[in-house]
Write an enzyme that holds these catalytic residues in place. Sequence first.
Site, PDB file in Angstrom:
ATOM      1  N   TRP A 238      38.001  27.046  13.268  1.00  0.00           N
ATOM      2  CA  TRP A 238      37.726  28.439  13.622  1.00  0.00           C
ATOM      3  C   TRP A 238      36.611  29.053  12.780  1.00  0.00           C
ATOM      4  O   TRP A 238      36.146  30.154  13.066  1.00  0.00           O
ATOM      5  CB  TRP A 238      38.993  29.277  13.469  1.00  0.00           C
ATOM      6  CG  TRP A 238      40.016  29.060  14.532  1.00  0.00           C
ATOM      7  CD1 TRP A 238      40.227  27.920  15.264  1.00  0.00           C
ATOM      8  CD2 TRP A 238      40.984  29.989  14.994  1.00  0.00           C
ATOM      9  NE1 TRP A 238      41.265  28.088  16.136  1.00  0.00           N
ATOM     10  CE2 TRP A 238      41.761  29.359  15.994  1.00  0.00           C
ATOM     11  CE3 TRP A 238      41.283  31.305  14.653  1.00  0.00           C
ATOM     12  CZ2 TRP A 238      42.805  29.984  16.660  1.00  0.00           C
ATOM     13  CZ3 TRP A 238      42.345  31.941  15.313  1.00  0.00           C
ATOM     14  CH2 TRP A 238      43.083  31.290  16.306  1.00  0.00           C
TER      15      TRP A 238
ATOM     16  N   ARG B 160      33.919  40.828   0.280  1.00  0.00           N
ATOM     17  CA  ARG B 160      34.897  41.144   1.316  1.00  0.00           C
ATOM     18  C   ARG B 160      35.997  42.089   0.855  1.00  0.00           C
ATOM     19  O   ARG B 160      36.444  42.934   1.626  1.00  0.00           O
ATOM     20  CB  ARG B 160      35.538  39.843   1.829  1.00  0.00           C
ATOM     21  CG  ARG B 160      34.575  39.000   2.637  1.00  0.00           C
ATOM     22  CD  ARG B 160      35.183  37.673   3.021  1.00  0.00           C
ATOM     23  NE  ARG B 160      34.264  36.912   3.859  1.00  0.00           N
ATOM     24  CZ  ARG B 160      34.496  35.679   4.281  1.00  0.00           C
ATOM     25  NH1 ARG B 160      35.617  35.077   3.931  1.00  0.00           N
ATOM     26  NH2 ARG B 160      33.626  35.055   5.039  1.00  0.00           N
TER      27      ARG B 160
ATOM     28  N   GLU C  31      42.394  24.858   1.358  1.00  0.00           N
ATOM     29  CA  GLU C  31      43.009  26.165   1.136  1.00  0.00           C
ATOM     30  C   GLU C  31      44.403  26.062   0.541  1.00  0.00           C
ATOM     31  O   GLU C  31      44.883  26.998  -0.104  1.00  0.00           O
ATOM     32  CB  GLU C  31      43.051  26.951   2.450  1.00  0.00           C
ATOM     33  CG  GLU C  31      43.368  28.422   2.273  1.00  0.00           C
ATOM     34  CD  GLU C  31      43.267  29.216   3.559  1.00  0.00           C
ATOM     35  OE1 GLU C  31      43.702  30.384   3.569  1.00  0.00           O
ATOM     36  OE2 GLU C  31      42.741  28.674   4.571  1.00  0.00           O
TER      37      GLU C  31
ATOM     38  N   HIS D 148      39.882  39.580   5.716  1.00  0.00           N
ATOM     39  CA  HIS D 148      38.524  39.650   6.262  1.00  0.00           C
ATOM     40  C   HIS D 148      38.320  41.055   6.809  1.00  0.00           C
ATOM     41  O   HIS D 148      39.160  41.580   7.537  1.00  0.00           O
ATOM     42  CB  HIS D 148      38.323  38.614   7.368  1.00  0.00           C
ATOM     43  CG  HIS D 148      36.882  38.358   7.656  1.00  0.00           C
ATOM     44  ND1 HIS D 148      36.087  39.277   8.305  1.00  0.00           N
ATOM     45  CD2 HIS D 148      36.073  37.308   7.364  1.00  0.00           C
ATOM     46  CE1 HIS D 148      34.860  38.789   8.407  1.00  0.00           C
ATOM     47  NE2 HIS D 148      34.827  37.597   7.849  1.00  0.00           N
TER      48      HIS D 148
ATOM     49  N   HIS E 188      42.972  36.624   5.990  1.00  0.00           N
ATOM     50  CA  HIS E 188      41.976  35.605   6.324  1.00  0.00           C
ATOM     51  C   HIS E 188      42.072  34.345   5.471  1.00  0.00           C
ATOM     52  O   HIS E 188      41.928  33.241   5.982  1.00  0.00           O
ATOM     53  CB  HIS E 188      40.582  36.219   6.172  1.00  0.00           C
ATOM     54  CG  HIS E 188      39.462  35.315   6.548  1.00  0.00           C
ATOM     55  ND1 HIS E 188      39.330  34.784   7.814  1.00  0.00           N
ATOM     56  CD2 HIS E 188      38.400  34.846   5.823  1.00  0.00           C
ATOM     57  CE1 HIS E 188      38.240  34.030   7.860  1.00  0.00           C
ATOM     58  NE2 HIS E 188      37.670  34.052   6.673  1.00  0.00           N
TER      59      HIS E 188
ATOM     60  N   GLU F 264      25.339  35.947   3.411  1.00  0.00           N
ATOM     61  CA  GLU F 264      26.593  36.657   3.632  1.00  0.00           C
ATOM     62  C   GLU F 264      26.915  37.525   2.422  1.00  0.00           C
ATOM     63  O   GLU F 264      26.253  37.436   1.379  1.00  0.00           O
ATOM     64  CB  GLU F 264      27.734  35.654   3.902  1.00  0.00           C
ATOM     65  CG  GLU F 264      27.520  34.854   5.179  1.00  0.00           C
ATOM     66  CD  GLU F 264      28.640  33.880   5.453  1.00  0.00           C
ATOM     67  OE1 GLU F 264      28.823  33.532   6.636  1.00  0.00           O
ATOM     68  OE2 GLU F 264      29.328  33.453   4.519  1.00  0.00           O
TER      69      GLU F 264
ATOM     70  N   ARG G 269      37.477  34.982  -3.023  1.00  0.00           N
ATOM     71  CA  ARG G 269      36.581  33.905  -2.604  1.00  0.00           C
ATOM     72  C   ARG G 269      35.246  34.447  -2.113  1.00  0.00           C
ATOM     73  O   ARG G 269      35.194  35.361  -1.297  1.00  0.00           O
ATOM     74  CB  ARG G 269      37.239  33.098  -1.483  1.00  0.00           C
ATOM     75  CG  ARG G 269      36.332  32.032  -0.883  1.00  0.00           C
ATOM     76  CD  ARG G 269      37.061  31.245   0.179  1.00  0.00           C
ATOM     77  NE  ARG G 269      37.328  32.024   1.370  1.00  0.00           N
ATOM     78  CZ  ARG G 269      36.508  32.116   2.412  1.00  0.00           C
ATOM     79  NH1 ARG G 269      35.329  31.516   2.393  1.00  0.00           N
ATOM     80  NH2 ARG G 269      36.855  32.815   3.482  1.00  0.00           N
TER      81      ARG G 269
ATOM     82  N   GLN H 290      33.426  30.422  11.436  1.00  0.00           N
ATOM     83  CA  GLN H 290      32.185  30.763  12.123  1.00  0.00           C
ATOM     84  C   GLN H 290      30.976  30.693  11.197  1.00  0.00           C
ATOM     85  O   GLN H 290      29.919  30.191  11.563  1.00  0.00           O
ATOM     86  CB  GLN H 290      32.290  32.177  12.717  1.00  0.00           C
ATOM     87  CG  GLN H 290      33.311  32.316  13.822  1.00  0.00           C
ATOM     88  CD  GLN H 290      33.409  33.754  14.327  1.00  0.00           C
ATOM     89  OE1 GLN H 290      32.697  34.638  13.869  1.00  0.00           O
ATOM     90  NE2 GLN H 290      34.304  33.982  15.264  1.00  0.00           N
TER      91      GLN H 290
ATOM     92  N   SER I 254      44.895  18.364   9.214  1.00  0.00           N
ATOM     93  CA  SER I 254      43.721  17.781   9.870  1.00  0.00           C
ATOM     94  C   SER I 254      42.531  18.739   9.931  1.00  0.00           C
ATOM     95  O   SER I 254      41.726  18.676  10.851  1.00  0.00           O
ATOM     96  CB  SER I 254      44.087  17.325  11.283  1.00  0.00           C
ATOM     97  OG  SER I 254      44.500  18.437  12.078  1.00  0.00           O
TER      98      SER I 254
END
Length: 546
Positions: free
Chosen positions: A44, A284, A369, A238, A345, A114, A380, A46, A12
């Site tokens: 979650w 990252r 994912e 992350h 992450h 980013e 990614r 952000q 979900s």
Amino acid sequence: MNNQFDVLIIGSGLAGLTLALKIADSKKVCLVSKREITDSASSWAQGGIAAVLNSEDSIEAHIEDTLIAGAGLCDQAVTRMVAEKGRETIEWLIQQGVHFTRESDDSGYHLTREGGHSHRRIFHVADATGNAVQKTLTERIREHANITLLENHIAVDLITTKKLGLAASSNRCLGAYVLDNDTGKVITIAAQHTALATGGAGKVYLYTTNPDVSTGDGIAMAWRAGCRVANMEFIQFHPTCLYHPHAKSFLISEVVRGEGGQLKLPDGTRFMPAHDAREELAPRDVVARAIDFEMKKRGLDCVYLDISHQPAEFIQSHFPTIYKRCLELGIDITQQPIPVVPAAHYSCGGVMTDAHGRTDIDCLYAIGETACTGLHGANRLASNSLLECLVFSQAAANHIMQNAQQAFMPLPAWDESRVTDADEEVLITHTWNELRRFMWNYVGIVRTNKRLSRALHRIYMLRDEVHEFYSNFRISNDLIELRNLLQVAELIVLSAIERHESRGLHYSKDYPELLAEAVPTVLEPAADYSLLDSTHGHPTTAAHLH
């Protein structure tokens, strides 16, 4: 309830919710959520969603940034498809009621930047984008008469023609067995089409930014059913997870670095300039390895991310969630640096799919994912994950809508006649803790052949113990998750062993060089699919079903 549906969606998060809404006007949908519908990694998230709507930016630049981050392993056709759909997906979310952050003068949407991006192209809702999107789509889901929502249910395994021993030219998914966590009963759900949208597997590691539900369920179920998986060695760590005993995996968004945050040692010295010319805005994998290097070299428990040089009002308006959470823990980020460590992450690999989200099994899709679409390659690019969820949910929806209905066939019920209640649940807790710790130590940011070999040996020992437990006792949510985590851990380690180079997120001390040719790591399951399931009192082999 009537357990026959046109489409069964397991998971979900953003991928599952989007697919459900895209098809529910004409299809009868069952949406299975392991906990409440809002308990997902998407909720979650952000940072935001990468999409090109700015005239100063271009699709070509977004593609190029993605390919560079992916270290040669991105599928170029898929990358172009996803980048070109950016505008369409943002517009759809706005139509659903998502209120993206606008510029202070209301001249347009505020775009942030980013790591790895050459332009500002991240649409966001302050620093809680995923939560805002999830809540908006959840409202639509609950309102829709054609969607049956099963919260607090966990899928146990897929039902396929080959598992049932039915003669057919191809293997077809017929539905799934699902455990109702409230009653402890397993229900059988038949479906014309089944979609795996269960997210990643961050809980296989000791430190992760993922929620507790991220246990690789879809990847493990697809593998047991006979699907190939690819690139499982590429686990994105992350760089900046809040380091605090009471934080429990709280992520410090990439946007903090995008808006000028600097990584520092305890004495206040910056260290990223010594590791990469892009400094804090490097991808990252580069930043995570730099932090890992500095921590190990200096014996540090953490490093620090400092945004305090920005005005307090700027920090509070751009990062309200981060500011509030850190303040609750006694850290005022307008005046103090944030202690951070890398944490697992995102899984760049997963169940292999085509451009429609189709897996190797007919009528089975994997999106989000859970899937390996070819977009992310070896690493990614930030904020491409939510974009991928949206684009591939639409692609899967289009394919499902084009397929003709097939007759439902009777499916065998779940058989618990030869199992008993577990006598010692402590085995599950201890095994989970052991698995997460040695995966962190042996299969983390930096790897060696010896560490990988040790990890695989431990996985096989634990797998045998859990197999025996699964075979003799009634299943529970925790047991299902542990079984899936052990399977995913094995796939990660086997994939890492296969790669004799260092590329993207996979760094090996034994193979530090980059090979000339970039080749995906593809694992193929056993040809005899029935051997992939346990001989449980409630397995998916015909001999134990009635």
